[in-house]
Design a protein around this motif. Structure first.
Motif, PDB file in Angstrom:
ATOM      1  N   ASN A  43       0.863  -1.182   0.000  1.00 37.11           N
ATOM      2  CA  ASN A  43       0.000   0.000   0.000  1.00 37.11           C
ATOM      3  C   ASN A  43       0.897   1.229   0.000  1.00 37.11           C
ATOM      4  O   ASN A  43       1.646   1.446   0.957  1.00 37.11           O
ATOM      5  N   GLU A  45       0.831   5.357  -0.354  1.00 37.11           N
ATOM      6  CA  GLU A  45      -0.042   6.528  -0.286  1.00 37.11           C
ATOM      7  C   GLU A  45       0.299   7.543  -1.385  1.00 37.11           C
ATOM      8  O   GLU A  45       1.423   7.559  -1.894  1.00 37.11           O
ATOM      9  N   PRO A  46      -0.650   8.426  -1.739  1.00 36.53           N
ATOM     10  CA  PRO A  46      -0.330   9.517  -2.669  1.00 36.53           C
ATOM     11  C   PRO A  46       0.907  10.271  -2.156  1.00 36.53           C
ATOM     12  O   PRO A  46       1.054  10.485  -0.957  1.00 36.53           O
ATOM     13  N   SER A  73      -5.358  -1.337  -7.176  1.00 37.75           N
ATOM     14  CA  SER A  73      -5.911   0.004  -7.332  1.00 37.75           C
ATOM     15  C   SER A  73      -4.781   1.014  -7.487  1.00 37.75           C
ATOM     16  O   SER A  73      -3.631   0.750  -7.135  1.00 37.75           O
ATOM     17  N   GLY A  74      -5.137   2.180  -8.011  1.00 39.87           N
ATOM     18  CA  GLY A  74      -4.177   3.266  -8.151  1.00 39.87           C
ATOM     19  C   GLY A  74      -3.308   3.145  -9.390  1.00 39.87           C
ATOM     20  O   GLY A  74      -3.550   2.335 -10.285  1.00 39.87           O
ATOM     21  N   ARG A  75      -2.275   3.999  -9.409  1.00 40.36           N
ATOM     22  CA  ARG A  75      -1.358   4.075 -10.554  1.00 40.36           C
ATOM     23  C   ARG A  75       0.055   4.256 -10.030  1.00 40.36           C
ATOM     24  O   ARG A  75       0.321   5.173  -9.250  1.00 40.36           O
ATOM     25  N   VAL A 104       3.915   6.975  -6.884  1.00 40.97           N
ATOM     26  CA  VAL A 104       2.464   6.957  -7.053  1.00 40.97           C
ATOM     27  C   VAL A 104       2.071   8.188  -7.856  1.00 40.97           C
ATOM     28  O   VAL A 104       2.502   9.301  -7.564  1.00 40.97           O
ATOM     29  N   GLY A 106      -1.006  10.666  -9.037  1.00 42.82           N
ATOM     30  CA  GLY A 106      -2.355  11.083  -8.683  1.00 42.82           C
ATOM     31  C   GLY A 106      -2.638  11.023  -7.194  1.00 42.82           C
ATOM     32  O   GLY A 106      -1.742  10.903  -6.366  1.00 42.82           O
ATOM     33  N   ASN A 107      -3.935  11.094  -6.868  1.00 45.77           N
ATOM     34  CA  ASN A 107      -4.385  11.196  -5.475  1.00 45.77           C
ATOM     35  C   ASN A 107      -4.956   9.907  -4.910  1.00 45.77           C
ATOM     36  O   ASN A 107      -5.585   9.925  -3.859  1.00 45.77           O
ATOM     37  N   GLU A 108      -4.783   8.789  -5.611  1.00 45.21           N
ATOM     38  CA  GLU A 108      -5.297   7.507  -5.137  1.00 45.21           C
ATOM     39  C   GLU A 108      -4.143   6.623  -4.672  1.00 45.21           C
ATOM     40  O   GLU A 108      -3.091   6.576  -5.315  1.00 45.21           O
ATOM     41  N   ARG A 109      -4.359   5.927  -3.573  1.00 44.57           N
ATOM     42  CA  ARG A 109      -3.370   4.982  -3.061  1.00 44.57           C
ATOM     43  C   ARG A 109      -3.151   3.875  -4.096  1.00 44.57           C
ATOM     44  O   ARG A 109      -4.089   3.381  -4.703  1.00 44.57           O
ATOM     45  N   PHE A 110      -1.882   3.464  -4.262  1.00 45.85           N
ATOM     46  CA  PHE A 110      -1.578   2.295  -5.081  1.00 45.85           C
ATOM     47  C   PHE A 110      -1.569   1.080  -4.175  1.00 45.85           C
ATOM     48  O   PHE A 110      -0.914   1.075  -3.131  1.00 45.85           O
TER      49      PHE A 110
END
Length: 124
Positions: A43, A45-46, A73-75, A104, A106-110
């Protein structure tokens, strides 16, 4: 041809209560050990970047771990030492050789599930 790996027992464990957790800056690695295998849920974080969050822990110039995984999830963008760069997004499986930085986007967790590197990732 390689000999196939045999699984000898039924085993189930949750990443919600992992065998080990590593949590450097903006990072949570949940390690689950099964007979003969280690699986990690990574996991990030942004704002996470390997060279800022993990490099201080492992003290190498670039990540020296081989990765095989699946993006949940995420990028995540990965740049190899030779300048080759690719992004990994949710739903994609990936391999990453040693000698890279990553961050990471963007604003979404990878979140990635890793089947090769979990035992040694983010360990001093």
């Amino acid at each position: 041809m390689a000999t196939p790996v045999a699984v000898t027992r039924l085993e189930v464990k949750s990443h919600g209560s992992p065998d080990e957790v590593r949590s450097p800056d903006k990072t949570r690695v949940e390690v689950v050990r099964l007979e003969g295998f280690t699986i990690g849920r990574f996991n990030f974080e942004p704002g996470w970047r390997w060279s800022e969050c993990i490099k201080p822990v492992v003290k190498t110039d670039s990540c020296q771990v081989s990765h095989v995984g699946y993006a949940v999830s995420g990028r995540l963008t990965v740049r190899m030492k030779d300048g080759t760069q690719k992004s990994i997004v949710a739903g994609e499986s990936y391999t990453i050789p040693p000698g890279h930085d990553a961050w990471v986007e963007g604003n979404e967790r990878f979140v990635g599930i890793e089947v090769m590197s979990a035992e040694q990732y983010a360990k001093p």
